[in-house]
Design a protein around this motif. Structure first.
Motif, PDB file in Angstrom:
ATOM      1  N   TRP A   1     -43.715  35.056  39.435  1.00 16.30           N
ATOM      2  CA  TRP A   1     -44.505  36.180  39.927  1.00 16.30           C
ATOM      3  C   TRP A   1     -45.889  36.304  39.291  1.00 16.30           C
ATOM      4  O   TRP A   1     -46.690  37.114  39.714  1.00 16.30           O
ATOM      5  CB  TRP A   1     -43.765  37.507  39.755  1.00 16.30           C
ATOM      6  CG  TRP A   1     -43.270  37.787  38.350  1.00 16.30           C
ATOM      7  CD1 TRP A   1     -42.010  37.626  37.896  1.00 16.30           C
ATOM      8  CD2 TRP A   1     -44.036  38.287  37.256  1.00 16.30           C
ATOM      9  NE1 TRP A   1     -41.937  37.971  36.568  1.00 16.30           N
ATOM     10  CE2 TRP A   1     -43.163  38.390  36.155  1.00 16.30           C
ATOM     11  CE3 TRP A   1     -45.364  38.653  37.087  1.00 16.30           C
ATOM     12  CZ2 TRP A   1     -43.565  38.840  34.906  1.00 16.30           C
ATOM     13  CZ3 TRP A   1     -45.784  39.101  35.841  1.00 16.30           C
ATOM     14  CH2 TRP A   1     -44.884  39.199  34.767  1.00 16.30           C
ATOM     15  N   SER A   2     -46.190  35.525  38.272  1.00 18.76           N
ATOM     16  CA  SER A   2     -47.480  35.680  37.597  1.00 18.76           C
ATOM     17  C   SER A   2     -48.374  34.470  37.809  1.00 18.76           C
ATOM     18  O   SER A   2     -47.917  33.400  38.172  1.00 18.76           O
ATOM     19  CB  SER A   2     -47.263  35.893  36.097  1.00 18.76           C
ATOM     20  OG  SER A   2     -46.849  34.683  35.492  1.00 18.76           O
ATOM     21  N   GLN A   3     -49.642  34.676  37.544  1.00 20.99           N
ATOM     22  CA  GLN A   3     -50.597  33.578  37.573  1.00 20.99           C
ATOM     23  C   GLN A   3     -50.926  33.095  36.169  1.00 20.99           C
ATOM     24  O   GLN A   3     -51.585  32.078  36.003  1.00 20.99           O
ATOM     25  CB  GLN A   3     -51.898  34.014  38.268  1.00 20.99           C
ATOM     26  CG  GLN A   3     -51.768  34.201  39.760  1.00 20.99           C
ATOM     27  CD  GLN A   3     -51.044  35.503  40.119  1.00 20.99           C
ATOM     28  OE1 GLN A   3     -51.247  36.540  39.505  1.00 20.99           O
ATOM     29  NE2 GLN A   3     -50.179  35.422  41.116  1.00 20.99           N
ATOM     30  N   GLY A   4     -50.486  33.843  35.150  1.00 23.62           N
ATOM     31  CA  GLY A   4     -50.826  33.454  33.788  1.00 23.62           C
ATOM     32  C   GLY A   4     -49.846  33.969  32.759  1.00 23.62           C
ATOM     33  O   GLY A   4     -49.101  34.913  33.002  1.00 23.62           O
ATOM     34  N   VAL A   5     -49.865  33.311  31.608  1.00 24.88           N
ATOM     35  CA  VAL A   5     -49.089  33.730  30.447  1.00 24.88           C
ATOM     36  C   VAL A   5     -50.048  33.748  29.261  1.00 24.88           C
ATOM     37  O   VAL A   5     -50.725  32.761  28.987  1.00 24.88           O
ATOM     38  CB  VAL A   5     -47.905  32.780  30.159  1.00 24.88           C
ATOM     39  CG1 VAL A   5     -47.148  33.226  28.918  1.00 24.88           C
ATOM     40  CG2 VAL A   5     -46.967  32.702  31.351  1.00 24.88           C
TER      41      VAL A   5
ATOM     42  N   ASN B   1     -60.312  32.357  37.829  1.00 23.14           N
ATOM     43  CA  ASN B   1     -59.629  31.154  38.293  1.00 23.14           C
ATOM     44  C   ASN B   1     -58.532  31.433  39.311  1.00 23.14           C
ATOM     45  O   ASN B   1     -57.817  30.504  39.701  1.00 23.14           O
ATOM     46  CB  ASN B   1     -59.024  30.404  37.106  1.00 23.14           C
ATOM     47  CG  ASN B   1     -60.086  29.874  36.168  1.00 23.14           C
ATOM     48  OD1 ASN B   1     -61.191  29.559  36.580  1.00 23.14           O
ATOM     49  ND2 ASN B   1     -59.762  29.805  34.898  1.00 23.14           N
ATOM     50  N   THR B   2     -58.381  32.675  39.730  1.00 25.02           N
ATOM     51  CA  THR B   2     -57.308  33.057  40.648  1.00 25.02           C
ATOM     52  C   THR B   2     -57.902  33.463  41.990  1.00 25.02           C
ATOM     53  O   THR B   2     -58.779  34.321  42.040  1.00 25.02           O
ATOM     54  CB  THR B   2     -56.481  34.232  40.080  1.00 25.02           C
ATOM     55  OG1 THR B   2     -55.983  33.851  38.802  1.00 25.02           O
ATOM     56  CG2 THR B   2     -55.333  34.584  40.978  1.00 25.02           C
ATOM     57  N   SER B   3     -57.409  32.861  43.039  1.00 28.95           N
ATOM     58  CA  SER B   3     -57.866  33.263  44.364  1.00 28.95           C
ATOM     59  C   SER B   3     -56.940  34.356  44.888  1.00 28.95           C
ATOM     60  O   SER B   3     -55.768  34.420  44.519  1.00 28.95           O
ATOM     61  CB  SER B   3     -57.867  32.058  45.307  1.00 28.95           C
ATOM     62  OG  SER B   3     -56.560  31.523  45.397  1.00 28.95           O
ATOM     63  N   GLY B   4     -57.461  35.210  45.717  1.00 28.67           N
ATOM     64  CA  GLY B   4     -56.657  36.302  46.263  1.00 28.67           C
ATOM     65  C   GLY B   4     -56.835  37.567  45.462  1.00 28.67           C
ATOM     66  O   GLY B   4     -57.451  37.587  44.402  1.00 28.67           O
ATOM     67  N   SER B   5     -56.287  38.649  45.971  1.00 29.55           N
ATOM     68  CA  SER B   5     -56.500  39.943  45.335  1.00 29.55           C
ATOM     69  C   SER B   5     -55.485  40.228  44.234  1.00 29.55           C
ATOM     70  O   SER B   5     -55.793  40.888  43.260  1.00 29.55           O
ATOM     71  CB  SER B   5     -56.459  41.062  46.375  1.00 29.55           C
ATOM     72  OG  SER B   5     -55.195  41.040  47.029  1.00 29.55           O
ATOM     73  N   ALA B   6     -54.261  39.749  44.381  1.00 29.75           N
ATOM     74  CA  ALA B   6     -53.234  40.023  43.376  1.00 29.75           C
ATOM     75  C   ALA B   6     -53.385  39.060  42.207  1.00 29.75           C
ATOM     76  O   ALA B   6     -53.535  37.854  42.392  1.00 29.75           O
ATOM     77  CB  ALA B   6     -51.840  39.888  43.975  1.00 29.75           C
ATOM     78  N   CYS B   7     -53.356  39.604  41.011  1.00 28.90           N
ATOM     79  CA  CYS B   7     -53.480  38.794  39.815  1.00 28.90           C
ATOM     80  C   CYS B   7     -52.657  39.456  38.718  1.00 28.90           C
ATOM     81  O   CYS B   7     -52.862  40.621  38.400  1.00 28.90           O
ATOM     82  CB  CYS B   7     -54.947  38.700  39.396  1.00 28.90           C
ATOM     83  SG  CYS B   7     -55.247  37.547  38.061  1.00 28.90           S
ATOM     84  N   SER B   8     -51.713  38.704  38.166  1.00 28.54           N
ATOM     85  CA  SER B   8     -50.866  39.273  37.116  1.00 28.54           C
ATOM     86  C   SER B   8     -50.584  38.249  36.039  1.00 28.54           C
ATOM     87  O   SER B   8     -50.665  37.040  36.274  1.00 28.54           O
ATOM     88  CB  SER B   8     -49.554  39.787  37.710  1.00 28.54           C
ATOM     89  OG  SER B   8     -48.819  38.722  38.269  1.00 28.54           O
ATOM     90  N   ALA B   9     -50.239  38.762  34.852  1.00 33.09           N
ATOM     91  CA  ALA B   9     -49.948  37.879  33.729  1.00 33.09           C
ATOM     92  C   ALA B   9     -48.902  38.514  32.827  1.00 33.09           C
ATOM     93  O   ALA B   9     -48.821  39.735  32.712  1.00 33.09           O
ATOM     94  CB  ALA B   9     -51.209  37.594  32.923  1.00 33.09           C
ATOM     95  N   LEU B  10     -48.124  37.661  32.203  1.00 35.42           N
ATOM     96  CA  LEU B  10     -47.198  38.083  31.166  1.00 35.42           C
ATOM     97  C   LEU B  10     -47.932  37.980  29.833  1.00 35.42           C
ATOM     98  O   LEU B  10     -48.572  36.966  29.547  1.00 35.42           O
ATOM     99  CB  LEU B  10     -45.968  37.172  31.126  1.00 35.42           C
ATOM    100  CG  LEU B  10     -45.029  37.381  29.934  1.00 35.42           C
ATOM    101  CD1 LEU B  10     -44.309  38.722  30.051  1.00 35.42           C
ATOM    102  CD2 LEU B  10     -44.026  36.253  29.830  1.00 35.42           C
ATOM    103  N   VAL B  11     -47.851  39.034  29.035  1.00 31.03           N
ATOM    104  CA  VAL B  11     -48.386  39.026  27.682  1.00 31.03           C
ATOM    105  C   VAL B  11     -47.181  38.938  26.757  1.00 31.03           C
ATOM    106  O   VAL B  11     -46.364  39.854  26.705  1.00 31.03           O
ATOM    107  CB  VAL B  11     -49.215  40.296  27.379  1.00 31.03           C
ATOM    108  CG1 VAL B  11     -49.705  40.281  25.940  1.00 31.03           C
ATOM    109  CG2 VAL B  11     -50.381  40.421  28.345  1.00 31.03           C
TER     110      VAL B  11
END
Length: 178
Positions: free
Chosen positions: A14-18, A118-128
């Motif tokens: 579900w995320s684009q980054g960690v 670096n993310t295309s689209g409107s939704a952008c999420s990451a786990l911290v």
């Protein structure tokens, strides 16, 4: 740690980054989770603050080739920071340590901006994923609400804080004078 099921694996769906935030030996979970997180299409960043150049030298080979040097901020602090050879701090490319301190909130802001770019689209999420001393984990937790509003990145925190026991007084021996 991490205790139970590692949160990095489900986050890959579900995320684009960690974003790994580690203090001292709190880097250990990041070392074991980094291979799973460093998959195509996911941004992985690391903030590691430590006092031991020896620990940096030991862990560095585990990061090399798995995470881009520009996605890392490794800071060696304290009196032992002078032991970090200038050749180690100035390695071309790859991962290098610095003795320059960067606030974890500032680093998270930079990581979010880089992820957003670096993310295309409107939704952008990451786990911290934060693991380290209580103060470091608290600083990361406190920075998140403002970052979500200012960067548009939805952040989900997994925190493992360690607290140190207070120093114990030495037990008195029978007949000892105070």
């Amino acid at each position: 740690g991490p205790y139970g099921s590692p949160p990095v694996l489900p986050a890959l769906h579900w995320s684009q980054g960690v974003f790994f935030i580690a203090g001292g030996v709190g880097v250990t979970p990041a070392l074991s989770l980094l291979p799973a997180a460093a998959t195509p299409g996911h941004s992985v960043s690391l903030y590691w603050s430590l006092r031991s150049p020896k620990l940096y030298r030991y862990a560095k080979p585990f990061f090399d080739g798995r995470i881009a040097g520009d996605a890392c901020h490794i800071q060696v602090t304290g009196s032992a920071a002078a032991d970090l050879a200038s050749s180690e701090a100035q390695e071309p490319g790859g991962i290098a340590a610095t003795t320059t301190r960067l606030d974890v909130g500032q680093w998270l802001q930079l990581a979010c901006k880089q992820l957003r770019a670096n993310t295309s689209g409107s939704a952008c999420s990451a786990l911290v994923f934060a693991c380290g001393p209580d103060g470091l984990v608290r600083a990361a937790r406190d920075a998140l609400p403002g970052l979500e509003a200012s960067t548009g990145v939805s952040l989900h925190l997994h925190a493992e804080a360690f607290r140190f026991l207070p120093a114990m007084a030495e037990p008195r021996r029978a007949g000892a004078r105070v």
